[in-house]
Structures are given as C-alpha cells and as structure tokens.
Design a protein around this motif. Structure first.
Motif, short mmCIF file in Angstrom:
data_model
loop_
_atom_site.label_atom_id
_atom_site.label_comp_id
_atom_site.label_asym_id
_atom_site.label_seq_id
_atom_site.Cartn_x
_atom_site.Cartn_y
_atom_site.Cartn_z
N LYS A 30 4.37 9.38 6.24
CA LYS A 30 3.17 10.10 5.84
C LYS A 30 3.24 11.58 6.22
CE LYS A 30 -0.76 8.07 6.76
NZ LYS A 30 -1.80 7.33 7.51
N GLU B 7 -1.31 2.54 3.87
CA GLU B 7 -2.46 2.44 4.76
C GLU B 7 -2.74 0.98 5.11
OE1 GLU B 7 -5.73 3.24 7.13
OE2 GLU B 7 -4.03 4.47 6.49
N ALA C 216 5.16 -0.74 0.71
CA ALA C 216 4.67 0.26 -0.23
C ALA C 216 5.52 0.28 -1.49
CB ALA C 216 4.67 1.64 0.42
N GLU D 232 0.26 5.16 -1.36
CA GLU D 232 -0.54 5.62 -0.22
C GLU D 232 -1.46 4.51 0.28
OE1 GLU D 232 -0.22 7.22 -3.06
OE2 GLU D 232 0.97 8.97 -2.46
N GLU D 233 -2.09 3.79 -0.66
CA GLU D 233 -2.97 2.70 -0.26
C GLU D 233 -2.19 1.57 0.39
OE1 GLU D 233 -6.47 3.04 -3.68
OE2 GLU D 233 -4.61 1.97 -4.12
N SER E 73 -1.79 1.98 -4.94
CA SER E 73 -0.83 3.08 -4.91
C SER E 73 0.01 2.99 -3.65
CB SER E 73 -1.57 4.42 -4.92
OG SER E 73 -2.31 4.57 -3.72
#
Length: 248
Positions: free
Chosen positions: A102, A58, A45, A54-55, A52
């Motif tokens: 998260k 994931e 990340a 967050e993406e 991003s």
C-alpha cells in the motif's frame, strides 16, 4: 511487480542495467516457514474476482489482524508457547507486506521489525529451526536491520550448508542491501557446487545469468559516487515482499 509507466511522456529506451536490476529485485525473498512465496502484491488481492485490489487488500489486512490477535492472545496467556510466537512472526510479516504494497513504509517497517522480534522469541525455544531463522533474517532485511539479517543468514548456512532458500535469500540480500552482485554470484555458484535439486539449480543459474548480464553492460561514470551507480543499486529496493503467510 507491475511495470512503471511514464504517463503522457514519450517512451524512452530503457537502460539494460536498470531492467536487469529490476528483475533481480522483483524476485523478492521467499519464506521458509510459510506455505507460499512472498510476492509484491498480496495473493488474495490478485485472485479476488469481485472487489477491487484495494478492497481485497483491506479485507486481507483485517483478516490478518484478527489472526494476529489470536496468536498474540496465546502468547500473552502462555509466553512459553513457541508455536504461537512463530504464528505471531508470520502474521506480522504478512501485515508488513500488505502495508508495503500500500506504500505505507512506516507501518510496513514496524510490522517487519515486530516480526523479527517474534521470530527471536520462537528461536529462543527452538534454536535449531533453520527455516524460522531464514524468515527472521528476511524480516530483519525488510525492516532495514541489515547486520542482524546477515548474521542470521550466515548462522543458517553454517548449521545447514544445504539450505537452498538461505542461499537464495542471502544472495538477494547481498545484491540489494549490500550492493554486492559479485558476492551474490559467488554465493549462488557455491550453492550450485553442492548439487541442489533441479528446480533450485535452475533458479540459481537464472540469478547468476542476470548478474552476468548486468555486469556486461557499460557503466555510467568512472567513480563510485551514488550518481554513477545504476538506478536500483543506489538504495535497496525492498518492495519484493508480500503474499499471505501461512504456518505449515
């Protein structure tokens, strides 16, 4: 670990004890059977140029779940595949760190607990792998199985008095989980007396200096109730774990 902000509220002078405590906690624990350090934000990340954070996180979660499924298939086909059990432990620990990043404590703790179980399976076949035992202790630590974690750290140092990562992680365990900075300092001083490599000695000295700096600050209150314990020591902050675990 990124610093917290107070939004629109006026800036307040930081308590030195809290700052030093946060530094110690943010150091996190290091893996021994893993290729890179464990940090508060998954490495993929941090480095992803396009999506991003967050993406990217994931995407990493999905990749890790696929890798975990492969290793779990191996142990299902052959429960005596020691290396596959080690892989299961590593990928479960990774997923635990992703979910902790998260903010999903329930899933995070579940994965760390499952990682500990997988490491125990591996150690049943390879009991002398002290690196894996340190990682078992770390997964127990981050799933709040504190007695199990301490037992594993002690077992490693009994077998290998020069296992530097065990000294490092066990000291941080004593500081965070047992709220025993004196015990942590004593352990790191013991490691220094064994003439570790220069980089390890430098880290142990840094940790000791941080604990000394904290102990010199005036402590609020006069008793040992939680309200008079410096913030960050009232309850272990286990947010230092993360990163992409890879088998060596």
């Amino acid at each position: 670990m990124p610093p917290r902000t107070d939004g629109e509220r006026p800036a307040r002078k930081k308590n030195p004890v809290v700052v030093i405590t946060a530094i110690l906690i943010s150091l996190g624990l290091l893996g021994s059977t893993l290729a890179i350090a464990l940090t508060s934000v998954p490495k993929i990340a941090q480095q992803a140029p396009g999506p991003s954070a967050e993406e990217a996180m994931e995407n990493q979660r999905q990749q890790l779940e696929s890798l975990l499924a492969d290793e779990e298939a191996k142990v299902k086909a052959n429960p005596n595949d020691a290396d596959a059990w080690l892989g299961v432990g590593n990928w479960r620990m990774d997923l635990g760190s992703v979910h902790r990043s998260k903010g999903d404590t329930e899933k995070s703790n579940a994965y760390f607990s499952q990682a500990y179980q997988a490491y125990q399976k591996y150690l049943g076949f390879t009991p002398d792998n002290n690196d894996a035992r340190v990682d078992a202790a770390t997964s127990a630590f981050y799933s709040n199985q504190l007695d199990a974690a301490e037992k594993e750290y002690k077992a490693v140092l009994q077998k290998d008095p020069n296992h530097w990562n065990a000294y490092r992680n066990y000291g941080l365990f004593l500081f965070q989980a047992r709220q025993n900075p004196t015990g942590a300092k004593d352990l790191w001083q013991k490691a220094l007396a064994k003439n570790p490599p220069e980089d390890k000695a430098g880290e142990f000295n840094q940790l000791i200096q941080l604990v000394d700096a904290m102990s010199k600050q005036p402590q609020p209150g006069t008793d040992n109730t939680p309200s008079n314990t410096p913030e960050g020591l009232q309850k272990p902050d286990l947010s230092g774990l993360g990163g992409q675990n890879q088998q060596k």
